[in-house]
Scaffold this motif. Structure first.
Motif, short mmCIF file in Angstrom:
data_model
loop_
_atom_site.label_atom_id
_atom_site.label_comp_id
_atom_site.label_asym_id
_atom_site.label_seq_id
_atom_site.Cartn_x
_atom_site.Cartn_y
_atom_site.Cartn_z
N LYS A 156 37.20 30.86 36.42
CA LYS A 156 36.51 31.52 37.54
C LYS A 156 37.17 31.23 38.88
CE LYS A 156 31.84 31.80 35.58
NZ LYS A 156 30.41 31.48 35.80
N VAL A 157 37.60 29.99 39.07
CA VAL A 157 38.18 29.61 40.36
C VAL A 157 39.53 30.31 40.60
CG1 VAL A 157 37.01 27.41 40.47
CG2 VAL A 157 39.20 27.56 39.28
N ARG A 158 40.22 30.71 39.53
CA ARG A 158 41.52 31.37 39.66
C ARG A 158 41.41 32.89 39.68
NH1 ARG A 158 44.59 28.23 34.71
NH2 ARG A 158 43.76 26.13 35.11
N LEU A 159 40.21 33.39 39.49
CA LEU A 159 40.04 34.82 39.29
C LEU A 159 40.56 35.63 40.47
CD1 LEU A 159 38.91 36.41 36.92
CD2 LEU A 159 36.75 36.58 38.13
N GLN A 160 40.18 35.26 41.69
CA GLN A 160 40.55 36.01 42.87
C GLN A 160 42.06 36.05 43.07
OE1 GLN A 160 38.15 37.62 44.76
NE2 GLN A 160 39.87 38.61 45.77
N LYS A 161 42.74 34.97 42.66
CA LYS A 161 44.19 34.89 42.88
C LYS A 161 45.00 35.74 41.91
CE LYS A 161 43.89 30.14 44.63
NZ LYS A 161 44.33 28.73 44.43
N VAL A 162 44.46 36.00 40.72
CA VAL A 162 45.25 36.69 39.70
C VAL A 162 44.95 38.17 39.60
CG1 VAL A 162 45.41 34.57 38.36
CG2 VAL A 162 43.59 36.20 37.86
N ILE A 163 43.96 38.68 40.33
CA ILE A 163 43.58 40.08 40.18
C ILE A 163 44.70 41.01 40.65
CG2 ILE A 163 42.07 41.86 41.15
CD1 ILE A 163 39.75 40.05 40.77
N ARG A 164 45.17 40.80 41.87
CA ARG A 164 46.22 41.69 42.40
C ARG A 164 47.53 41.58 41.63
NH1 ARG A 164 42.91 40.54 46.64
NH2 ARG A 164 42.33 42.31 47.98
N PRO A 165 48.00 40.37 41.30
CA PRO A 165 49.20 40.31 40.44
C PRO A 165 49.01 40.97 39.08
CG PRO A 165 48.83 38.19 41.49
CD PRO A 165 47.63 39.03 41.79
N SER A 166 47.81 40.89 38.53
CA SER A 166 47.55 41.52 37.23
C SER A 166 47.66 43.04 37.34
CB SER A 166 46.16 41.13 36.72
OG SER A 166 46.07 39.74 36.51
N CYS A 167 47.11 43.60 38.42
CA CYS A 167 47.21 45.05 38.63
C CYS A 167 48.67 45.49 38.77
CB CYS A 167 46.41 45.46 39.86
SG CYS A 167 44.62 45.26 39.69
N LEU A 168 49.45 44.72 39.52
CA LEU A 168 50.87 45.04 39.69
C LEU A 168 51.62 44.95 38.37
CD1 LEU A 168 53.26 45.67 41.55
CD2 LEU A 168 53.48 43.20 41.96
N LEU A 169 51.34 43.92 37.58
CA LEU A 169 51.99 43.79 36.28
C LEU A 169 51.63 44.93 35.35
CD1 LEU A 169 51.69 39.93 35.62
CD2 LEU A 169 53.77 41.24 36.11
N CYS A 170 50.41 45.42 35.46
CA CYS A 170 50.00 46.56 34.63
C CYS A 170 50.83 47.81 34.96
CB CYS A 170 48.52 46.85 34.82
SG CYS A 170 47.43 45.70 33.98
N TRP A 171 51.05 48.04 36.26
CA TRP A 171 51.89 49.18 36.66
C TRP A 171 53.30 49.03 36.09
CZ3 TRP A 171 50.40 53.66 38.18
CH2 TRP A 171 49.25 53.83 38.95
N ILE A 172 53.89 47.86 36.26
CA ILE A 172 55.26 47.63 35.77
C ILE A 172 55.32 47.76 34.25
CG2 ILE A 172 57.11 45.93 35.61
CD1 ILE A 172 56.14 44.80 38.29
N PHE A 173 54.34 47.18 33.57
CA PHE A 173 54.31 47.22 32.11
C PHE A 173 54.25 48.65 31.60
CE2 PHE A 173 51.43 47.42 28.37
CZ PHE A 173 52.28 46.83 27.44
N ASN A 174 53.39 49.47 32.18
CA ASN A 174 53.25 50.85 31.71
C ASN A 174 54.43 51.72 32.09
OD1 ASN A 174 50.45 51.16 30.42
ND2 ASN A 174 49.95 50.09 32.31
N MET A 175 55.05 51.46 33.23
CA MET A 175 56.25 52.21 33.60
C MET A 175 57.40 51.92 32.65
SD MET A 175 56.07 51.86 37.76
CE MET A 175 57.60 52.76 38.03
N ILE A 176 57.49 50.68 32.18
CA ILE A 176 58.55 50.31 31.25
C ILE A 176 58.28 50.86 29.86
CG2 ILE A 176 59.66 48.37 30.07
CD1 ILE A 176 59.32 46.76 32.64
N ILE A 177 57.04 50.71 29.40
CA ILE A 177 56.73 51.09 28.02
C ILE A 177 56.78 52.60 27.80
CG2 ILE A 177 54.23 51.42 28.11
CD1 ILE A 177 54.00 49.69 25.63
#
Length: 298
Positions: free
Chosen positions: A121-142
């Motif tokens: 829970k304490v890390r949730l706010q920090k990883v949301i935006r990087p997770s969204c960015l990684l999703c974009w990169i992941f789907n563009m590659i796949i």
């Protein structure tokens, strides 16, 4: 057949218009809330990503079919077909990933303090935006191989086998390795949605059992918004999974039945566009703070 094309074109145009209007309204409400309160809630970045992805899917999947039926012609060209279908596939994949993120993060948010998920829970706010960015990169590659095997429909012989006609485009590798990695991605993320949804239902049931003896007016201020947000996300995930499963069923029918007709593509697309059309109105209606901000703005 001409009347059919006109009706289908109008239906898709209306669906796109309603969906883009709803997603744009939610983004405007989010912007007003952000500037008025000067703070953002945990899930708002994911919701914004979801609304932007919905608009991309509506334009890249719905507009080509609407224009195809209304103009009765091939208007994209080979390069346009590759670009539009690639954006559609990336948007569709990102929609799956974003909905899964929404479900997973909400499950972590409502997890009890003694559970194994509580430490995240304490890390949730920090990883949301990087997770969204990684999703974009992941789907563009796949989805990078998609433009290679897409071509304009009018340049393909109607008797050509091994692929799938999409009215305005033709997928040459529909039955081969082109769909392996996207299919694995879909199975993984949809399965994760179902699992986290089951966990949230169980958590809400346990919560209801604990507070059953307490009157609703005695609940703490933070309890009711969390429960309501969880119910909203559960409803969103349910709509997404149902629409996805039905759409996949029609897609498989189109792939394996040679003379399936153009109506299968139309029905599949209409069902696939139901989630990006409905979801913003559901969020505007169910999220209390956003609804109040919209009313104040209007």
């Amino acid at each position: 057949m001409y009347l059919y094309n006109i009706i289908v074109g109008i239906v898709f145009s209306s669906q796109i218009g309603v969906g883009v209007f709803g997603n744009s309204c939610f983004l405007c409400c989010f912007g007003f809330t952000l500037f008025s309160s000067h703070r953002s809630r945990t899930m708002e970045p994911i919701l914004v990503q979801l609304m932007l992805t919905n608009i991309i899917v509506l334009f890249t999947q719905g507009c080509p079919l609407a224009l195809f039926h209304l103009q009765k012609g091939y208007f994209l060209g080979n390069a346009g077909c590759k670009m539009v279908f690639y954006l559609h596939r990336v948007g569709r994949g990102h929609c799956i990933c974003t909905t899964c993120l929404l479900s997973v993060f909400q499950a972590i948010t409502i997890s009890p303090s003694h559970s194994s998920l509580a430490k995240f829970k304490v890390r949730l706010q920090k990883v949301i935006r990087p997770s969204c960015l990684l999703c974009w990169i992941f789907n563009m590659i796949i989805e990078m191989s998609v433009p290679i095997y897409m071509t304009e429909t009018k340049s393909v012989n109607s008797s050509h086998g091994g692929g799938m006609h999409l009215l305005y485009c033709y997928n040459e590798r529909a039955l081969k390795e082109l769909t392996i990695f996207p299919s694995l991605r879909d199975i993984l993320f949809v399965g994760c949605m179902i699992f986290t949804s089951g966990y949230m239902v169980f958590s809400l049931y346990r919560h209801h059992q604990r507070v059953h003896h307490i009157h609703s007016t005695c609940l703490t201020p933070r309890t009711f918004p969390e429960v309501k947000a969880t119910q909203t996300i559960l409803l969103l995930v349910s709509i997404f999974v149902i629409a996805y499963c039905i759409s996949c069923g029609f897609t498989l029918y189109k792939v394996y039945v040679i003379h399936s007709g153009t109506w299968v593509v139309d029905v599949t697309t209409f069902i696939a566009l139901c989630f990006p059309t409905i979801s913003p109105f559901l969020l505007i209606h169910r999220v209390t703070q956003t609804s109040k901000s919209c009313c104040a703005c209007w």
